[in-house]
Scaffold this motif. Structure first.
Motif, PDB file in Angstrom:
ATOM      1  N   ASN A   3       9.992   1.983   2.497  1.00  0.00           N
ATOM      2  CA  ASN A   3       9.356   2.796   3.076  1.00  0.00           C
ATOM      3  C   ASN A   3       8.245   3.470   2.199  1.00  0.00           C
ATOM      4  O   ASN A   3       7.374   4.066   2.579  1.00  0.00           O
ATOM      5  N   SER A   4       8.288   3.094   0.770  1.00  0.00           N
ATOM      6  CA  SER A   4       7.316   3.591  -0.058  1.00  0.00           C
ATOM      7  C   SER A   4       6.014   2.771   0.032  1.00  0.00           C
ATOM      8  O   SER A   4       4.974   3.280  -0.329  1.00  0.00           O
ATOM      9  N   TRP A   5       6.361   1.555   0.510  1.00  0.00           N
ATOM     10  CA  TRP A   5       5.020   0.597   0.478  1.00  0.00           C
ATOM     11  C   TRP A   5       3.770   1.213   1.302  1.00  0.00           C
ATOM     12  O   TRP A   5       2.605   0.978   1.096  1.00  0.00           O
ATOM     13  N   ALA A   6       4.137   1.583   2.593  1.00  0.00           N
ATOM     14  CA  ALA A   6       3.077   2.131   3.384  1.00  0.00           C
ATOM     15  C   ALA A   6       2.246   3.204   2.502  1.00  0.00           C
ATOM     16  O   ALA A   6       0.915   3.043   3.070  1.00  0.00           O
ATOM     17  N   PRO A  11      -0.090  -4.732  -2.910  1.00  0.00           N
ATOM     18  CA  PRO A  11      -0.331  -5.974  -2.318  1.00  0.00           C
ATOM     19  C   PRO A  11       1.223  -6.578  -2.146  1.00  0.00           C
ATOM     20  O   PRO A  11       2.227  -5.953  -2.922  1.00  0.00           O
ATOM     21  N   CYS A  12       1.193  -7.508  -1.272  1.00  0.00           N
ATOM     22  CA  CYS A  12       2.351  -8.252  -0.828  1.00  0.00           C
ATOM     23  C   CYS A  12       3.082  -8.746  -2.372  1.00  0.00           C
ATOM     24  O   CYS A  12       4.536  -8.659  -2.200  1.00  0.00           O
ATOM     25  N   ALA A  13       2.489  -9.389  -3.130  1.00  0.00           N
ATOM     26  CA  ALA A  13       3.230 -10.022  -4.424  1.00  0.00           C
ATOM     27  C   ALA A  13       3.969  -8.846  -5.228  1.00  0.00           C
ATOM     28  O   ALA A  13       4.912  -9.149  -5.594  1.00  0.00           O
ATOM     29  N   GLU A  14       3.262  -7.714  -5.251  1.00  0.00           N
ATOM     30  CA  GLU A  14       4.021  -6.477  -6.005  1.00  0.00           C
ATOM     31  C   GLU A  14       5.105  -6.068  -5.094  1.00  0.00           C
ATOM     32  O   GLU A  14       6.134  -5.797  -5.703  1.00  0.00           O
ATOM     33  N   ARG A  15       5.016  -6.096  -3.646  1.00  0.00           N
ATOM     34  CA  ARG A  15       6.277  -5.941  -2.909  1.00  0.00           C
ATOM     35  C   ARG A  15       7.423  -6.573  -3.335  1.00  0.00           C
ATOM     36  O   ARG A  15       8.501  -6.283  -3.323  1.00  0.00           O
ATOM     37  N   PRO A  77      11.584  -4.819   6.114  1.00  0.00           N
ATOM     38  CA  PRO A  77      10.362  -5.288   7.240  1.00  0.00           C
ATOM     39  C   PRO A  77       9.011  -4.955   6.720  1.00  0.00           C
ATOM     40  O   PRO A  77       8.079  -5.307   7.361  1.00  0.00           O
ATOM     41  N   ASN A  78       8.709  -4.013   5.789  1.00  0.00           N
ATOM     42  CA  ASN A  78       7.432  -3.624   5.183  1.00  0.00           C
ATOM     43  C   ASN A  78       6.744  -4.701   4.391  1.00  0.00           C
ATOM     44  O   ASN A  78       5.722  -4.224   3.601  1.00  0.00           O
ATOM     45  N   VAL A  79       7.516  -5.469   4.001  1.00  0.00           N
ATOM     46  CA  VAL A  79       7.212  -6.587   2.810  1.00  0.00           C
ATOM     47  C   VAL A  79       5.583  -7.151   3.104  1.00  0.00           C
ATOM     48  O   VAL A  79       4.782  -7.292   2.209  1.00  0.00           O
ATOM     49  N   TYR A  80       5.841  -7.601   4.453  1.00  0.00           N
ATOM     50  CA  TYR A  80       4.288  -8.174   4.636  1.00  0.00           C
ATOM     51  C   TYR A  80       3.483  -7.195   5.634  1.00  0.00           C
ATOM     52  O   TYR A  80       3.827  -6.438   6.274  1.00  0.00           O
ATOM     53  N   ASP A  81       2.162  -7.533   5.388  1.00  0.00           N
ATOM     54  CA  ASP A  81       1.433  -6.491   5.985  1.00  0.00           C
ATOM     55  C   ASP A  81       1.573  -6.735   7.517  1.00  0.00           C
ATOM     56  O   ASP A  81       1.267  -5.777   8.516  1.00  0.00           O
ATOM     57  N   LYS A  82       1.669  -7.993   8.027  1.00  0.00           N
ATOM     58  CA  LYS A  82       1.945  -8.245   9.464  1.00  0.00           C
ATOM     59  C   LYS A  82       3.190  -8.807   9.595  1.00  0.00           C
ATOM     60  O   LYS A  82       3.726  -9.674   8.738  1.00  0.00           O
TER      61      LYS A  82
END
Length: 87
Positions: A3-6, A11-15, A77-82
């Motif tokens: 939930n913190s990523w949004a 960037p995806c690599a950091e996620r 589920p939020n690891v990728y932008d899409k």
């Protein structure tokens, strides 16, 4: 973590790195000790190298690794932008 990523725009690599860190803290550290590896980055690297070596010669283990990765990524589920398979 998910939930913190949004809010951060990370960037995806950091996620993916965040996921790896969370998995290490929660699950891997105790398992490394249990199976004779040190409970640190060196032990994790050694364990992964040995599992990869075995998986290269064992189709069943390779498939198990793939399934495990899918299960972990579905938990974030939020690891990728899409969404996977999205445009």
């Amino acid at each position: 973590v998910n939930n913190s990523w949004a809010a951060t725009g990370k960037p995806c690599a950091e996620r993916l790195s965040d996921i790896e860190g969370a998995c290490f803290r929660v699950a891997m550290r105790p398992l490394l000790l249990r199976y004779g590896f040190t409970a640190d980055l060196e032990g994790s690297t050694e364990m992964r190298a040995r599992v990869d070596e075995l998986a290269n010669s064992c189709k069943g283990l390779m498939e198990l690794k793939r399934e495990m990765n899918k299960v972990v990524l579905r938990s974030f589920p939020n690891v990728y932008d899409k969404p996977l398979g999205g445009d």
